[in-house]
Design a protein around this motif. Structure first.
Motif: not given
Length: 166
Positions: A21-28
């Motif tokens: 979840a936090i990695r996808l947020e970061a990449l977005s």
């Protein structure tokens, strides 16, 4: 000021969905800051995320049970014997707090436990806020710059921090 509700801890295998979840947020939120892309990361299976946590060193920052930041530490096959800080991200609501310094401190402690005398990282030249933060944390430019693998139009800068006599 101490943030008593904030903890930074090593991610465990069961934290794979939190890391996802936090990695996808970061990449977005900051696609120019990472070597991977949201599209690639979103296609990874649950098993692949679990495996990433199992075989790599990740730290999560949590405030009141919510993940507000992440960072990874590791070595770099292109630079044998070196220790690196990778993939740091702090969610917008936690920026400017103690989250980012505590994440860096976690990787510094790990690198020291491995006997490292220096810690390296790459940062994109356009990430001015990140570069200023890393400078405050004692990282200096090495003079090594190169085009990002996935997007050569983005210049990566290599920074290092001495872990001796701190």
């Amino acid at each position: 000021m101490t943030d008593l509700a904030l903890i930074v801890r090593r991610a465990e295998v069961d934290d794979w969905s939190k890391l996802r979840a936090i990695r996808l947020e970061a990449l977005s939120d900051a696609p120019e800051a990472f070597g991977s892309t949201y599209t690639v990361a979103a296609k990874l299976s649950n098993h692949q995320w679990r495996s990433m946590v199992e075989r790599s060193l990740y730290f999560l920052a949590e405030r009141d049970g919510d993940v507000v930041g992440m960072v990874s530490g590791g070595t770099n096959d292109r630079h044998p014997g070196t220790h690196w800080l990778y993939g740091m991200y702090v969610t917008p609501i936690a920026r400017g707090s103690s989250t980012a310094p505590l994440l860096v401190d976690a990787v510094v402690a790990w690198a020291r436990s491995e006997g490292a005398t220096e810690l390296f990282l790459h940062v994109t030249s356009i990430a001015e806020r990140a570069r200023a933060f890393y400078a405050r944390m004692g990282f200096v430019a090495t003079g090594v710059n190169f085009g990002m693998d996935r997007d050569p139009s983005l210049t990566m800068m290599t920074l290092k921090k001495s872990l001796v006599d701190e």
